[in-house]
Design an enzyme around this catalytic site. Structure first.
Site, PDB file in Angstrom:
ATOM      1  N   ARG A 226     -19.917   0.279 -25.696  1.00 24.91           N
ATOM      2  CA  ARG A 226     -19.328   1.318 -24.849  1.00 24.91           C
ATOM      3  C   ARG A 226     -17.865   1.060 -24.498  1.00 24.91           C
ATOM      4  O   ARG A 226     -17.140   1.970 -24.156  1.00 24.91           O
ATOM      5  CB  ARG A 226     -20.184   1.465 -23.585  1.00 24.91           C
ATOM      6  CG  ARG A 226     -19.684   2.448 -22.542  1.00 24.91           C
ATOM      7  CD  ARG A 226     -19.584   3.870 -23.072  1.00 24.91           C
ATOM      8  NE  ARG A 226     -19.107   4.774 -22.046  1.00 24.91           N
ATOM      9  CZ  ARG A 226     -17.849   4.848 -21.606  1.00 24.91           C
ATOM     10  NH1 ARG A 226     -16.931   4.048 -22.108  1.00 24.91           N
ATOM     11  NH2 ARG A 226     -17.525   5.705 -20.660  1.00 24.91           N
ATOM     12  N   LYS A 227     -17.462  -0.200 -24.534  1.00 26.60           N
ATOM     13  CA  LYS A 227     -16.075  -0.566 -24.190  1.00 26.60           C
ATOM     14  C   LYS A 227     -15.619   0.082 -22.888  1.00 26.60           C
ATOM     15  O   LYS A 227     -14.622   0.805 -22.833  1.00 26.60           O
ATOM     16  CB  LYS A 227     -15.108  -0.211 -25.317  1.00 26.60           C
ATOM     17  CG  LYS A 227     -15.376  -0.957 -26.611  1.00 26.60           C
ATOM     18  CD  LYS A 227     -14.254  -0.756 -27.612  1.00 26.60           C
ATOM     19  CE  LYS A 227     -14.482  -1.507 -28.899  1.00 26.60           C
ATOM     20  NZ  LYS A 227     -15.571  -0.942 -29.729  1.00 26.60           N
TER      21      LYS A 227
ATOM     22  N   ASN B 227     -16.175   1.023  -9.561  1.00 27.70           N
ATOM     23  CA  ASN B 227     -17.042   2.099  -9.097  1.00 27.70           C
ATOM     24  C   ASN B 227     -17.346   3.093 -10.217  1.00 27.70           C
ATOM     25  O   ASN B 227     -18.491   3.538 -10.377  1.00 27.70           O
ATOM     26  CB  ASN B 227     -16.379   2.820  -7.917  1.00 27.70           C
ATOM     27  CG  ASN B 227     -17.284   3.883  -7.328  1.00 27.70           C
ATOM     28  OD1 ASN B 227     -18.350   3.574  -6.801  1.00 27.70           O
ATOM     29  ND2 ASN B 227     -16.884   5.147  -7.451  1.00 27.70           N
ATOM     30  N   THR B 228     -16.346   3.418 -11.012  1.00 25.04           N
ATOM     31  CA  THR B 228     -16.544   4.382 -12.097  1.00 25.04           C
ATOM     32  C   THR B 228     -17.418   3.805 -13.206  1.00 25.04           C
ATOM     33  O   THR B 228     -18.332   4.474 -13.696  1.00 25.04           O
ATOM     34  CB  THR B 228     -15.172   4.830 -12.655  1.00 25.04           C
ATOM     35  OG1 THR B 228     -14.432   5.436 -11.596  1.00 25.04           O
ATOM     36  CG2 THR B 228     -15.331   5.818 -13.798  1.00 25.04           C
TER      37      THR B 228
HETATM   38  P1  BMP Z   1     -16.876  -1.369 -39.656  1.00 21.05           P
HETATM   39  O1  BMP Z   1     -17.598  -2.653 -40.104  1.00 21.05           O
HETATM   40  O2  BMP Z   1     -17.420  -0.152 -40.302  1.00 21.05           O
HETATM   41  O3  BMP Z   1     -15.372  -1.486 -39.758  1.00 21.05           O
HETATM   42  O4  BMP Z   1     -17.219  -1.149 -38.108  1.00 21.05           O
HETATM   43  C1  BMP Z   1     -16.843  -2.057 -37.107  1.00 21.05           C
HETATM   44  C2  BMP Z   1     -17.484  -1.710 -35.784  1.00 21.05           C
HETATM   45  O5  BMP Z   1     -17.081  -2.672 -34.813  1.00 21.05           O
HETATM   46  C3  BMP Z   1     -17.098  -0.352 -35.212  1.00 21.05           C
HETATM   47  O6  BMP Z   1     -18.234   0.193 -34.569  1.00 21.05           O
HETATM   48  C4  BMP Z   1     -16.025  -0.664 -34.192  1.00 21.05           C
HETATM   49  O7  BMP Z   1     -16.089   0.245 -33.090  1.00 21.05           O
HETATM   50  C5  BMP Z   1     -16.367  -2.066 -33.738  1.00 21.05           C
HETATM   51  N1  BMP Z   1     -15.204  -2.913 -33.379  1.00 21.05           N
HETATM   52  C6  BMP Z   1     -14.239  -3.280 -34.300  1.00 21.05           C
HETATM   53  O8  BMP Z   1     -14.300  -2.916 -35.458  1.00 21.05           O
HETATM   54  N2  BMP Z   1     -13.192  -4.093 -33.889  1.00 21.05           N
HETATM   55  C7  BMP Z   1     -13.058  -4.540 -32.619  1.00 21.05           C
HETATM   56  O9  BMP Z   1     -12.128  -5.268 -32.320  1.00 21.05           O
HETATM   57  C8  BMP Z   1     -14.056  -4.185 -31.685  1.00 21.05           C
HETATM   58  C9  BMP Z   1     -15.123  -3.383 -32.080  1.00 21.05           C
HETATM   59  O10 BMP Z   1     -16.059  -3.065 -31.204  1.00 21.05           O
END
Ligand code: BMP
Length: 273
Positions: free
Chosen positions: A93-94, A100-101
């Site tokens: 979800r990052k 609070n939010t």
């Molecule tokens: P892919 O292997 O198809 O590139 O996907 C990588 C996944 O990891 C994606 O869901 C992306 O949101 C997540 N991600 C990333 O690639 N790098 C980050 O630094 C952090 C991530 O959450």
């Protein structure tokens, strides 16, 4: 020895957080440090891919907000698959807002993430209040949080003192923050002189993993399971398009098996060289 030179089973015994312990135990039980990221937009594809890769993974990573036909039955099916194939769930979800939010975003809305996702993650950019807010919801449910200490993409800003501050923020909330999204181990980073951090064992989950290509056209950068697990000391490889983007069901299964094997061989080379 440093935590990453111990086996996943040895490390599981030392973790008090239920999500961290369960993840390490699952990794050991299934001989898999593979997390598949299932970034597809249709419920049927999402569930089909998870049913195929389930036997080979310790963790399934989701972005539920990209699913066009999302409804609560999807979560029921996801939970069934988690039980059937013995994996944990990580909603990527990052979170990045005030305490609070994020507490409301984590507990409520359409997705009610805290009610089904064992692990979630947050950007440390708002400061420690983001951890306090998420912990107020997640701790009573036995959930775990990862902080994004580094990212896989070209030109990202999560470097240097930002990364060190993320680690310090995690140290102050060790019961709920179980580790990091990062590109290498964070052992001792940001520690004050004399601060005892030798026994700490943050889990490192690492995206940007691929065996066939070096990146994409939008800044993603890939390293191999060997580089990530053996050379950089990370604990879980996160693979998305390298697995689900391969076309036929048979090919998706084959890639899941391949990444599981590569990740496990790299781990074995690390703990018993
Ligand atoms: P892919 O292997 O198809 O590139 O996907 C990588 C996944 O990891 C994606 O869901 C992306 O949101 C997540 N991600 C990333 O690639 N790098 C980050 O630094 C952090 C991530 O959450």
């Amino acid at each position: 020895p440093s935590a990453h030179l111990q086996t996943y089973a040895q490390r599981a015994e030392k973790h008090a957080n239920p999500a961290a312990k369960a993840l390490l135990e699952t990794i050991e039980r299934k001989s898999s440090n593979l997390c598949v990221s299932v970034d597809v937009t249709k419920k049927a594809d999402f569930l089909r891919i998870i049913d195929i890769v389930g036997p080979y993974v310790c963790l399934v990573k989701t972005h539920v907000d990209i699913i066009e036909d999302f409804d609560s039955s999807l979560i029921d099916r996801l939970k069934e698959l988690s039980a059937k194939h013995d994996f944990l769930i990580f909603e990527d979800r990052k979170f990045a807002d005030i305490g609070n939010t994020v507490a409301l975003q984590y507990s409520s809305g359409v997705h009610k993430i805290a009610s089904w996702s064992h692990i979630t993650n947050a950007h440390p950019v708002p400061g420690p209040g983001i951890v306090t807010g998420l912990a107020s919801v997640g701790t009573p449910l036995g959930r775990g949080l990862l902080l994004l200490a580094e990212m896989s993409t070209k030109g990202n800003l999560a470097t240097g003192t930002y990364t060190a501050d993320a680690v310090r923020m995690a140290r102050a909330h060790r019961d709920f923050v179980i580790g990091f999204i990062a590109m290498h181990r964070m052992d001792g980073i940001g520690a004050q002189a004399g601060e005892a951090v030798e026994d700490e064992d943050f889990l490192i989950l690492t995206p940007g993993v691929g065996l066939d290509v070096k990146g994409d056209s939008m800044g993603q950068q890939y390293r191999t399971p060997r580089e990530v697990v053996l050379e950089s000391g990370c604990d879980v490889i996160i693979v998305g398009r390298g697995i689900y983007g391969k076309g036929s069901d048979a090919e998706v299964r084959e890639q899941a098996e391949r990444y599981r094997r590569e990740g496990w061989v790299a781990y074995e080379g690390r703990v018993s060289p």
